[in-house]
Design a protein around this motif. Structure first.
Motif, PDB file in Angstrom:
ATOM      1  N   LEU A 102      -5.600   0.472  -3.812  1.00  0.00           N
ATOM      2  CA  LEU A 102      -5.540   0.971  -2.432  1.00  0.00           C
ATOM      3  C   LEU A 102      -6.852   0.746  -1.708  1.00  0.00           C
ATOM      4  O   LEU A 102      -6.873   0.357  -0.529  1.00  0.00           O
TER       5      LEU A 102
ATOM      6  N   LEU B 258      -4.333   8.307   1.009  1.00  0.00           N
ATOM      7  CA  LEU B 258      -4.650   7.238   1.953  1.00  0.00           C
ATOM      8  C   LEU B 258      -5.756   7.653   2.918  1.00  0.00           C
ATOM      9  O   LEU B 258      -6.599   6.827   3.311  1.00  0.00           O
TER      10      LEU B 258
ATOM     11  N   TRP C 243       1.355   6.672  -6.770  1.00  0.00           N
ATOM     12  CA  TRP C 243       0.218   7.539  -7.113  1.00  0.00           C
ATOM     13  C   TRP C 243       0.715   8.981  -7.295  1.00  0.00           C
ATOM     14  O   TRP C 243       0.360   9.658  -8.262  1.00  0.00           O
TER      15      TRP C 243
ATOM     16  N   THR D 210       0.313   2.264   7.091  1.00  0.00           N
ATOM     17  CA  THR D 210       0.689   2.413   5.680  1.00  0.00           C
ATOM     18  C   THR D 210       1.118   3.844   5.382  1.00  0.00           C
ATOM     19  O   THR D 210       2.103   4.088   4.673  1.00  0.00           O
TER      20      THR D 210
ATOM     21  N   ALA E 148       0.898   4.049  -2.918  1.00  0.00           N
ATOM     22  CA  ALA E 148       0.569   5.440  -2.583  1.00  0.00           C
ATOM     23  C   ALA E 148       1.642   6.394  -3.096  1.00  0.00           C
ATOM     24  O   ALA E 148       1.335   7.478  -3.623  1.00  0.00           O
TER      25      ALA E 148
ATOM     26  N   SER F 138      -7.438  -3.044  -1.123  1.00  0.00           N
ATOM     27  CA  SER F 138      -6.440  -3.448  -0.138  1.00  0.00           C
ATOM     28  C   SER F 138      -6.843  -2.980   1.260  1.00  0.00           C
ATOM     29  O   SER F 138      -6.721  -3.728   2.227  1.00  0.00           O
TER      30      SER F 138
ATOM     31  N   GLY G  25       0.823  -1.215   0.000  1.00  0.00           N
ATOM     32  CA  GLY G  25       0.000   0.000   0.000  1.00  0.00           C
ATOM     33  C   GLY G  25       0.851   1.258   0.000  1.00  0.00           C
ATOM     34  O   GLY G  25       0.537   2.233  -0.697  1.00  0.00           O
TER      35      GLY G  25
ATOM     36  N   THR H  41      -5.697   3.670  -7.408  1.00  0.00           N
ATOM     37  CA  THR H  41      -6.727   4.083  -6.451  1.00  0.00           C
ATOM     38  C   THR H  41      -7.582   2.900  -6.023  1.00  0.00           C
ATOM     39  O   THR H  41      -7.845   2.705  -4.830  1.00  0.00           O
TER      40      THR H  41
END
Length: 587
Positions: free
Chosen positions: A363, A211, A174, A408, A171, A366, A167, A360
């Motif tokens: 995440l 997140l 991203w 995370t 992120a 997850s 994760g 996205t």
């Protein structure tokens, strides 16, 4: 052991943060109790290793620890799109170029086929468990029933680490793709802390914001998350179709003239790394508790999503190597650079948008999956029971979701993508292997049904399957061009699987849906997963060993004693309420 409290403590305290919300068990009531518990560790460890949970325990008694039921709102359609959203993420847009250039060449498409077959074999094993034990615990619950608390805890600890590290990597990716979309360098959006090590210097506030939004979506509603994932995944599929069609328009078949420049070994090396691109479907199995009709929805949803994902990966990999010679593929942004080299620079924005969407949903799914793993672990008190609380209004595990995403976020904020990306798929391959073993145990061994002779034969054949699979993997890793070893290990695997099929009767038939071709399919899953483990680098095994050691220390100091107390209290309460069903746990 004291009177049984069941879920009373959770009901009474709600979301408070008193000591008993984290360590409510008898062993932690006083320092004297804790010292006595530590002295009793050998006996307790033997009990937890040899004792097995039951389907009823996981579905009724353990679930009662969460105070409220999770809402059953998902269908096979939701699960299928969750599977697509969970799996198709940054991996395909980054790893494909790296493995095509460094290990497989255009034959990277075969690497995806091999990884996809391995993942599909594991999907079948997960599916039978998901139908029989539709619990939020996923592989943790399955392994508790078949292999015991200790193995289940080690496996669950590694899958949670994989979720957190994965994760954090997604992120930070991203942020990188978002910067590309705006024609900026990724570090333009990061804060530079010059006093820190270069690997931890670039602080990523955008990753934290992403997140936080994901966390909010995950705790509000599982069905709402499903609707968002469904819409976003449709957009993503449209982007993938565009990449394939546009790429084939620019295709040059001459790029396939040297199809496998690195040989068979390169194809398998790439497949071990590319397995990382399939990680995520196990999160869908944790949603079984929220599925309306598990017997129908789980097999259709999981298998359909994996077939679609494998087909998409193969087409994307084939397209990339047709657009551009494998030696010229960019390892950081392969599709964007390939389109730019072909004269379609504008297409890189569509690729970046598709990658953002993919990351996205990865995440989101997850976040949903990892929270349910943690919730079920906390229900057994191996982790603090405060994490098991399900919010009454939203029907989601609020505490577990927030804690996992906070962990995370901390790693994503400080740690560079280079550090994170080195942590590959060893934990997941290990757990998938254990689930396949668990399925064989479930089919061939039932206490009170399997005779002693059949139990001995089963153990011998299973040991031969494992031993031959490990031998094949070691020989592959240590021998560059030999073949004699395979003439020994492969026949042993084949004969031991055949022997299990011929000489050991199955002790249990699946109630609703079962894996076909048992024992062949789970035995092949074990062999393929172990073989892929043999292709993974040394650093990953070192990380696996260190984290597993940390988990074992925690288990001996806290998890073992809390889960032992909980199991004994539950067994005592069951005996008082219904003497005929006193055995919650069977050995």
């Amino acid at each position: 052991m004291g009177e049984y409290r069941g879920d009373e403590s959770v009901r009474r305290r709600g979301c408070s943060c008193a000591k008993d919300d984290f360590l409510p068990d008898e062993s932690f009531r006083s320092w004297g109790n804790y010292v006595r518990a530590l002295k009793d560790t050998p006996h307790r460890l033997k009990d937890r290793v040899l004792t097995r949970s039951s389907d009823e325990t996981e579905l009724v008694d353990v679930k009662a620890q969460s105070q409220h039921e999770m809402k059953k709102s998902l269908t096979w359609w939701d699960l299928m799109w969750f599977g697509i959203g969970a799996v198709i993420g940054a991996g395909i847009f980054v790893l494909t170029g790296l493995e095509a250039r460094e290990h497989a060449g255009p034959a990277v498409v075969l690497s995806y086929v091999i990884s996809g077959i391995s993942a599909l074999l594991s999907v079948f094993c997960y599916t039978e468990f998901g139908v029989e034990i539709p619990s939020a615990g996923g592989s943790f619950a399955y392994l508790r029933v078949e292999l015991g608390d200790f193995m289940a805890f080690i496996a669950a600890g590694n899958i949670l680490l994989e979720y957190v590290i994965g994760g954090a990597a997604v992120a930070r990716s991203w942020t990188s793709y978002f910067a590309t979309l705006l024609n900026h360098h990724p570090n333009d959006f990061r804060i530079v802390a010059h006093g820190l090590s270069p690997d931890y210097r670039y602080l990523d506030p955008i990753a934290i914001v992403v997140l936080a939004i994901i966390c909010l979506m995950a705790v509000m509603s599982t069905k709402g998350s499903s609707i968002f994932n469904y819409i976003a995944s449709i957009i993503h599929v449209a982007v993938i179709i565009f990449i394939i069609i546009a790429g084939l328009i620019k295709a040059d078949t001459k790029n396939y003239s040297d199809f496998a420049p690195f040989g068979v070994r390169g194809i398998f090396q790439a497949s071990a790394v590319l397995f990382f691109a399939y990680i995520g479907f196990d999160a869908v199995s944790t949603m079984a508790e929220e599925t309306k009709n598990p017997g129908r929805d789980i097999p259709i949803g999981l298998v359909a999503s994996m077939v679609i994902v494998t087909l998409a990966y193969c087409l994307l990999a084939m397209t990339l190597c047709l657009i551009q010679p494998y030696k010229d593929i960019d390892v950081d942004a392969p599709f964007s650079v390939a389109f730019e080299a072909a004269g379609w620079g504008w297409a890189k924005y569509i690729v970046a948008a598709g990658a953002l969407k993919g990351m996205t949903t990865v995440l989101l799914v997850s976040a949903v999956g990892q929270a349910r793993y943690l919730t079920h672990i906390a229900r057994t008190h191996m982790m603090p029971p405060w994490l098991a609380i399900v919010n009454e209004k939203t029907g989601t595990p609020l505490n577990a979701t927030v804690v996992m995403l906070a962990a995370t976020a901390v790693i994503a904020f400080f740690t560079s993508l280079g550090i994170l990306s080195n942590l590959l798929s060893i934990s997941t391959l290990f757990i998938f292997m254990l689930v396949a073993i668990g399925l064989l145990v479930r089919r061939y061994y039932v206490s009170g049904v399997t005779t002693i002779a059949n139990r001995i034969k089963f153990i011998v054949f299973l040991a031969l399957i494992l031993g031959s699979s490990i031998g094949t993997a070691i020989y592959w890793a240590s021998s560059t061009d030999g073949w004699i070893g395979y003439t020994i290990t492969l026949p042993i695997w084949l004969l031991s699987t055949f022997g299990l099929w011929l000489f050991v009767p199955q002790a249990r038939e699946p109630k609703v849906w079962g894996v076909p071709l048992v024992p062949w399919l789970p035995s092949l899953s074990i062999a393929v997963n172990i073989f892929l483990l043999g292709s993974i680098d040394k650093a990953s095994f070192e990380r696996f060993g260190i984290w597993t050691l940390v988990m074992i220390v925690y288990y001996f100091l806290f998890g073992l004693h809390a889960s032992y107390d909980t199991a004994k209290e539950a067994s005592s309460a069951k005996a008082l309420s219904s003497p005929s069903s006193a055995n919650l746990y069977t050995t």
